[in-house]
Every structure is written in C-alpha cells, then in structure tokens.
Design an enzyme around this catalytic site. Structure first.
Site, PDB file in Angstrom:
ATOM      1  N   ASP A 135       0.633  -0.986   0.264  1.00  0.00           N
ATOM      2  CA  ASP A 135       0.069  -0.101  -0.190  1.00  0.00           C
ATOM      3  C   ASP A 135       0.812   1.314  -0.262  1.00  0.00           C
ATOM      4  OD1 ASP A 135       1.061   0.620   2.489  1.00  0.00           O
ATOM      5  OD2 ASP A 135      -1.241   0.075   3.493  1.00  0.00           O
ATOM      6  N   HIS A 172      10.761 -23.178  10.655  1.00  0.00           N
ATOM      7  CA  HIS A 172       9.573 -23.668  11.112  1.00  0.00           C
ATOM      8  C   HIS A 172       8.072 -23.668  10.762  1.00  0.00           C
ATOM      9  CE1 HIS A 172      12.272 -23.201  15.108  1.00  0.00           C
ATOM     10  NE2 HIS A 172      12.912 -24.525  14.001  1.00  0.00           N
ATOM     11  N   HIS A 185       7.082 -30.043  12.041  1.00  0.00           N
ATOM     12  CA  HIS A 185       6.735 -28.755  11.767  1.00  0.00           C
ATOM     13  C   HIS A 185       5.646 -28.961  10.361  1.00  0.00           C
ATOM     14  CE1 HIS A 185       9.684 -26.641  13.985  1.00  0.00           C
ATOM     15  NE2 HIS A 185      11.236 -26.927  13.257  1.00  0.00           N
ATOM     16  N   CYS A 206       3.123  -2.632   3.644  1.00  0.00           N
ATOM     17  CA  CYS A 206       2.812  -1.671   3.807  1.00  0.00           C
ATOM     18  C   CYS A 206       3.094  -0.587   5.536  1.00  0.00           C
ATOM     19  CB  CYS A 206       1.073  -1.994   5.015  1.00  0.00           C
ATOM     20  SG  CYS A 206       1.226  -2.808   6.229  1.00  0.00           S
ATOM     21  N   THR A 260       2.904  -0.398   8.379  1.00  0.00           N
ATOM     22  CA  THR A 260       3.559  -1.264   9.553  1.00  0.00           C
ATOM     23  C   THR A 260       3.704  -2.489   9.518  1.00  0.00           C
ATOM     24  OG1 THR A 260       1.278  -1.386  11.037  1.00  0.00           O
ATOM     25  CG2 THR A 260       2.618   0.349  11.718  1.00  0.00           C
TER      26      THR A 260
END
Length: 148
Positions: free
Chosen positions: A10, A100, A135, A67, A69
């Site tokens: 964004d 993992h 995993h 974006c 954050t």
C-alpha cells in the site's frame, strides 16, 4: 523454487517495495510488481488479495508485502488458507519463519524497518529452506484450521 517473487504494497510500504524490487534483481530474482505504483492512498487488503491470487495461480511461489507497519497487510494476507505470511523485523525471524512455518510471504513495515535490515531479512528468507519433519504437521494444520 521459482525465481519469480511477487511484491505488493500500500502507500505506506510503496517506497520500501521499490527498494526491495531492486534488491531482488541484484540477487538474481525476477520481481513481479503488483503495485501500488505511487504514494497515493490505497487499501492494504486489496494489495494483499492481488498477491494472494498470484500465488494461488502459481505465477510466483513466494511474495513480499509492505504496508506502513506490516500488521494490516499481513492480517489480510493470512485470510487466504494457502498463504503463510510472516511479519518480520529481524534476521532470526526471517530464518525461523521459513524453517519452522514454511512461510511463503515475508511482510515488512515500510515505516518500521530499516532498509538494510529489510534487505538482510529478504535474502535470508529466500535462501532458507523449510525443515519439514515435526514442523510439517503444524503447517498442515494451519492450512486446514478454519475447516473445524
């Protein structure tokens, strides 16, 4: 593993996405730029959906989302059962999300991570292989978690 890496952002991640495109080229990858292509406001869920569709149709096996954050766009991306998006802040997380969790999308906050750290994390993400074994069972559960 495909050498094509899809990227979307964004407006808050636009600048970092463009820098990561150039980094991918130096690493020998083919970036698939899904936008946004300006700092004008766009909605992060729309950008996450664009990237998810590219991965779903196998135009790319891995992706990068940005974006402001990294939080919103990672939440949006993880709505798709075939996406395992990991918001990464350091090299340790970049390695473990692949080893993992078999993450297929790395997410950065354009306003929260330094460029050099993002470069390092991206390179580690792309070079690290999924360990499988114990995993694999957990990752399989992630794929089907909403089914009940």
């Amino acid at each position: 593993m495909s050498k094509t890496i899809a990227l979307a952002a964004d407006h808050g991640g636009y600048e970092l996405k463009n820098l990561l495109i150039e980094k991918l080229k130096t690493l020998g990858y083919t970036p698939l730029d899904l936008g946004t292509n300006s700092p004008e406001s766009v909605d992060y869920p729309d950008m996450a959906k664009k990237l998810a569709k590219v991965i779903e149709t196998k135009q790319a096996e891995q992706g990068v989302l940005c974006c402001g954050t990294g939080i919103g766009i990672s939440i949006a991306a993880n709505r798709f059962p075939f996406i395992r998006a990991a918001l990464i802040h350091d090299a340790f997380g970049a390695r473990l999300c692949r080893e993992h969790n078999n993450a297929n999308v790395i997410v950065f906050g354009g306003r929260t991570i330094g460029t050099e750290v993002a470069y390092e994390c991206l390179e580690i993400f792309l070079k690290t292989q999924f360990l499988g074994e114990r995993h694999a069972r957990r990752v399989e559960k992630l794929t089907h978690i909403a089914e009940g």
